[in-house]
Design a protein around this motif. Structure first.
Motif, short mmCIF file in Angstrom:
data_model
loop_
_atom_site.label_atom_id
_atom_site.label_comp_id
_atom_site.label_asym_id
_atom_site.label_seq_id
_atom_site.Cartn_x
_atom_site.Cartn_y
_atom_site.Cartn_z
N SER A 27 38.08 83.46 -91.47
CA SER A 27 36.78 83.38 -90.80
C SER A 27 36.93 82.46 -89.59
CB SER A 27 35.70 82.85 -91.74
OG SER A 27 35.77 81.44 -91.84
N ARG A 28 35.97 82.50 -88.70
CA ARG A 28 35.97 81.62 -87.54
C ARG A 28 35.70 80.17 -87.94
NH1 ARG A 28 39.21 82.96 -84.23
NH2 ARG A 28 38.86 84.83 -83.03
N VAL A 29 35.29 79.92 -89.16
CA VAL A 29 35.11 78.55 -89.63
C VAL A 29 36.47 77.92 -89.90
CG1 VAL A 29 34.19 77.11 -91.50
CG2 VAL A 29 32.83 78.97 -90.57
N SER A 30 37.44 78.74 -90.31
CA SER A 30 38.72 78.18 -90.70
C SER A 30 39.90 78.55 -89.80
CB SER A 30 39.06 78.61 -92.14
OG SER A 30 39.15 80.02 -92.23
N GLU A 31 39.75 79.54 -88.96
CA GLU A 31 40.89 80.04 -88.18
C GLU A 31 40.55 80.18 -86.70
OE1 GLU A 31 44.01 80.80 -89.12
OE2 GLU A 31 43.64 80.32 -91.22
N PRO A 32 41.33 79.56 -85.81
CA PRO A 32 41.09 79.77 -84.38
C PRO A 32 41.75 81.04 -83.86
CG PRO A 32 42.78 78.11 -84.70
CD PRO A 32 42.28 78.48 -86.07
N GLY A 33 42.72 81.58 -84.59
CA GLY A 33 43.43 82.77 -84.15
C GLY A 33 42.82 84.03 -84.71
N PRO A 34 43.34 85.18 -84.29
CA PRO A 34 42.81 86.46 -84.77
C PRO A 34 43.19 86.72 -86.22
CG PRO A 34 44.74 86.83 -83.41
CD PRO A 34 44.45 85.35 -83.34
N LYS A 35 42.45 87.61 -86.85
CA LYS A 35 42.77 88.03 -88.21
C LYS A 35 44.10 88.80 -88.18
CE LYS A 35 40.40 90.00 -92.18
NZ LYS A 35 39.12 90.56 -92.62
N ARG A 36 44.97 88.50 -89.13
CA ARG A 36 46.26 89.18 -89.18
C ARG A 36 46.10 90.65 -89.57
NH1 ARG A 36 50.57 85.28 -92.28
NH2 ARG A 36 50.25 83.43 -91.01
N PRO A 37 46.92 91.51 -88.97
CA PRO A 37 46.88 92.92 -89.37
C PRO A 37 47.40 93.11 -90.80
CG PRO A 37 48.41 92.59 -87.52
CD PRO A 37 47.82 91.26 -87.86
N ARG A 38 47.03 94.21 -91.42
CA ARG A 38 47.42 94.49 -92.81
C ARG A 38 48.93 94.57 -93.01
NH1 ARG A 38 43.48 95.16 -96.17
NH2 ARG A 38 41.46 95.88 -95.47
N ASP A 39 49.67 94.88 -91.95
CA ASP A 39 51.12 95.02 -92.07
C ASP A 39 51.88 93.80 -91.52
OD1 ASP A 39 50.53 95.43 -89.40
OD2 ASP A 39 51.81 97.20 -89.20
N ALA A 40 51.18 92.69 -91.29
CA ALA A 40 51.82 91.50 -90.74
C ALA A 40 52.76 90.89 -91.77
CB ALA A 40 50.76 90.47 -90.35
N ALA A 41 53.81 90.25 -91.29
CA ALA A 41 54.72 89.52 -92.17
C ALA A 41 54.12 88.13 -92.42
CB ALA A 41 56.08 89.40 -91.52
N VAL A 42 54.25 87.66 -93.63
CA VAL A 42 53.84 86.30 -93.96
C VAL A 42 55.05 85.39 -93.85
CG1 VAL A 42 53.03 84.79 -95.82
CG2 VAL A 42 51.97 87.03 -95.48
N PHE A 43 56.15 85.82 -94.42
CA PHE A 43 57.37 85.02 -94.42
C PHE A 43 58.20 85.37 -93.19
CE2 PHE A 43 56.76 85.83 -99.17
CZ PHE A 43 55.95 84.71 -99.33
N ASP A 44 58.61 84.35 -92.46
CA ASP A 44 59.47 84.54 -91.30
C ASP A 44 60.25 83.25 -91.09
OD1 ASP A 44 57.74 82.74 -89.95
OD2 ASP A 44 56.61 84.36 -89.02
N GLU A 45 60.94 83.14 -89.96
CA GLU A 45 61.78 81.98 -89.70
C GLU A 45 60.99 80.67 -89.71
OE1 GLU A 45 64.21 80.49 -85.89
OE2 GLU A 45 64.91 82.43 -86.69
N ARG A 46 59.78 80.70 -89.15
CA ARG A 46 58.94 79.50 -89.11
C ARG A 46 58.19 79.27 -90.42
NH1 ARG A 46 54.78 79.63 -85.24
NH2 ARG A 46 54.45 77.47 -85.82
N HIS A 47 58.04 80.32 -91.23
CA HIS A 47 57.28 80.25 -92.47
C HIS A 47 58.10 80.87 -93.61
CE1 HIS A 47 54.45 80.60 -89.05
NE2 HIS A 47 53.87 79.59 -89.65
N PRO A 48 59.21 80.21 -94.01
CA PRO A 48 60.04 80.79 -95.07
C PRO A 48 59.32 80.76 -96.42
CG PRO A 48 60.80 78.58 -94.52
CD PRO A 48 59.72 78.93 -93.53
N VAL A 49 59.71 81.66 -97.29
CA VAL A 49 59.08 81.74 -98.61
C VAL A 49 59.15 80.40 -99.34
CG1 VAL A 49 61.17 82.62 -99.76
CG2 VAL A 49 58.91 83.14 -100.71
N GLU A 50 60.19 79.62 -99.09
CA GLU A 50 60.36 78.33 -99.76
C GLU A 50 59.29 77.31 -99.37
OE1 GLU A 50 62.87 79.70 -97.79
OE2 GLU A 50 63.93 80.64 -99.46
N SER A 51 58.56 77.55 -98.29
CA SER A 51 57.54 76.60 -97.85
C SER A 51 56.18 76.87 -98.51
CB SER A 51 57.40 76.62 -96.33
OG SER A 51 56.86 77.84 -95.88
N PHE A 52 56.08 77.91 -99.32
CA PHE A 52 54.81 78.30 -99.94
C PHE A 52 54.79 77.97 -101.42
CE2 PHE A 52 54.78 80.83 -96.17
CZ PHE A 52 53.48 81.18 -95.92
#
Length: 173
Positions: A27-52
């Protein structure tokens, strides 16, 4: 927190549930960026699975938190930063968010961190109250940092010491 909720490290197969939780909580209360698309990756180089970490009720992921080093600098490795937190709307108010924050702080402390930081939008009162309950204090505000739906919103920086060993009490700036 509900007795059947377990907090555990995320696994690669949790990615879809984490993305759907993020999208449902957006929501705009919690996020300044756009809503992620349904096929977006969650885990990547900046956000590895180990950080969750995820909160799981036995059947599904009902919350997650991500934390990572605050910067790539070796001189800043003792600081971790919360990159994201979401709890399924139907389970909010049950202590899952606080348990996730405390678990992330404990994991960071176990990894040698001395401080946890985060950023929260100025108009997100519920999140700020949660972080204060977890020992965070406001250490800075960037006034009118975001223009969201025609209104300027502050970017609030919060921080908490992890050096106390038990995670409660006042944070020191």
């Amino acid at each position: 927190m509900a007795l059947d909720v377990v907090i555990r490290p995320a696994r690669a197969e949790d990615e879809h549930e984490i993305l759907e939780l993020h999208r449902s909580a957006w929501s705009r209360v919690s996020e300044p960026g756009p809503k992620r698309p349904r096929d977006a990756a969650v885990f990547d180089e900046r956000h590895p699975v180990e950080s969750f970490l995820v909160a799981e009720d036995g059947r599904r992921v009902v919350g997650y938190i991500a934390q990572a080093p605050a910067s790539p600098l070796a001189s800043n490795r003792h600081v971790r930063h919360i990159q994201g937190l979401a709890v399924l709307e139907s389970t909010r108010g049950s202590g899952i968010g606080q348990a996730l924050v405390e678990a992330a702080c404990a994991a960071a402390r176990a990894g040698g961190a001395r401080r946890m930081t985060l950023r929260v939008l100025g108009h997100n009162g519920p999140a700020q109250r949660l972080y204060r309950r977890c020992g965070f204090a406001v250490v800075g505000v960037l006034p009118e940092e975001f223009l969201l739906d025609g209104a300027y919103v502050d970017d609030v920086w919060m921080s908490r010491s992890l050096a106390d060993g038990h995670g409660h009490g006042p944070a020191h700036a």
